[in-house]
Design an enzyme around this catalytic site. Structure first.
Site, PDB file in Angstrom:
ATOM      1  N   ASP A 119       4.687   3.233   5.550  1.00  0.00           N
ATOM      2  CA  ASP A 119       4.309   3.880   4.295  1.00  0.00           C
ATOM      3  C   ASP A 119       3.680   5.215   4.664  1.00  0.00           C
ATOM      4  OD1 ASP A 119       3.463   4.615   1.776  1.00  0.00           O
ATOM      5  OD2 ASP A 119       1.790   3.180   1.715  1.00  0.00           O
TER       6      ASP A 119
ATOM      7  N   ASP B 270       6.892   5.412  -2.543  1.00  0.00           N
ATOM      8  CA  ASP B 270       5.841   4.390  -2.553  1.00  0.00           C
ATOM      9  C   ASP B 270       5.762   3.693  -3.902  1.00  0.00           C
ATOM     10  OD1 ASP B 270       5.014   6.832  -3.655  1.00  0.00           O
ATOM     11  OD2 ASP B 270       2.937   6.629  -2.980  1.00  0.00           O
ATOM     12  N   ARG B 271       6.006   4.427  -4.975  1.00  0.00           N
ATOM     13  CA  ARG B 271       5.953   3.836  -6.317  1.00  0.00           C
ATOM     14  C   ARG B 271       7.151   2.911  -6.543  1.00  0.00           C
ATOM     15  NH1 ARG B 271       4.130   8.434 -10.549  1.00  0.00           N
ATOM     16  NH2 ARG B 271       2.939   6.714 -11.453  1.00  0.00           N
TER      17      ARG B 271
ATOM     18  N   GLY C 209       8.175   8.873  -6.558  1.00  0.00           N
ATOM     19  CA  GLY C 209       7.833   8.701  -5.153  1.00  0.00           C
ATOM     20  C   GLY C 209       8.316   7.376  -4.602  1.00  0.00           C
TER      21      GLY C 209
END
Length: 258
Positions: A6, A110-111, A108
């Site tokens: 991440d 990560d989202r 994004g």
């Protein structure tokens, strides 16, 4: 075993999974200037520190909001670990989640990973509060639809800006203060930063709930989640590595072994 990355603007979190268990994890400073070989040697060192040989790794997957680092880490996995890394972004084919927003290609990675993890792990409408360089609030349905959310300044980002732009305010650690009313400049500053962050989370969550018309689970993730969540009136649970779990699930859907 699989590697998950991440890659954030401030920190890069690396996790090693055996099946669905996160067996080891590290938080590293994000350094785009490092070369492919520097990252490769670092990954091999980290693996061996945890008792894993590079040949034991069967897959790798990464989510990145730092484009220059995306290529470097993917190449490092290929060159030094011997696996081709799956790179998650909105254009990744056959995403197992839906991006129901006006500009899906700007969401994004990560989202996206948070959406997959929340829908699979909790099976209900969820607000994910991700406490990173920015604080993001992801609105996720039980069936894995990302409905949008909120992006606010991160806790550390806001604190650093405040102390950098004021001549006499010192830098302070972000940790629970002993009380709200500070009797010294540093304790007053610590209180304002900490409780300001907690109340901002609770206020935004309440506004989202009212507008959404749902009663979602609220999950906090990120390095500051364990410190802030006990003082929040709206956070239901903490999963500091939710993004890594989403990446693990994505690779599993693609046939990645662990």
């Amino acid at each position: 075993m699989i590697l998950t990355f991440d890659i954030g603007n401030t920190d890069t979190v690396l996790g090693i999974f055996r099946a669905d268990e996160l067996t080891a994890h590290w938080r590293l400073s994000t350094r785009p200037e490092r070369t492919v070989d520097e990252y490769g040697l670092l990954i091999r060192s980290i693996l061996r520190e945890s008792g894993v040989e590079p040949e034991d790794v069967t897959g790798a997957v990464l989510a990145s909001v730092v484009p220059p680092l995306t290529h470097a880490l993917a190449r490092a996995c290929e060159r030094h670990v011997g696996v081709e890394a799956l790179v998650l972004d909105p254009s990744t084919p056959d995403l197992p989640v839906a991006l129901d927003v006006e500009e899906p290609l700007t969401v994004g990675a990560d989202r996206i990973a948070n959406t997959l993890a929340a829908s699979r792990l909790y099976g209900r409408d969820t607000i994910v509060v991700d406490l990173g360089t920015a604080t993001t609030f992801d609105c996720i349905t039980a069936d894995g639809v990302f409905k949008g959310g909120v992006i606010a300044p991160g806790v550390r980002t806001g604190a650093a800006t405040l102390t950098r732009r004021t001549a006499k305010l010192p830098s302070v650690d972000i940790e629970p203060p002993t009380g709200v009313i500070g009797r010294r400049t540093d304790s007053a500053l610590q209180s304002g930063i900490f409780f300001g962050a907690v109340d901002a989370i609770d206020g935004i969550v309440r506004r989202i709930r009212e507008e959404w018309g749902a009663d979602p689970l609220v999950v906090a993730t990120g390095g500051l989640a364990p410190f802030l969540a006990p003082h929040s009136a709206t956070i239901d649970r903490v999963e500091p590595f939710l993004t890594l779990h989403g990446l693990r699930l994505l690779l599993g859907d693609r046939g990645g072994r662990s």
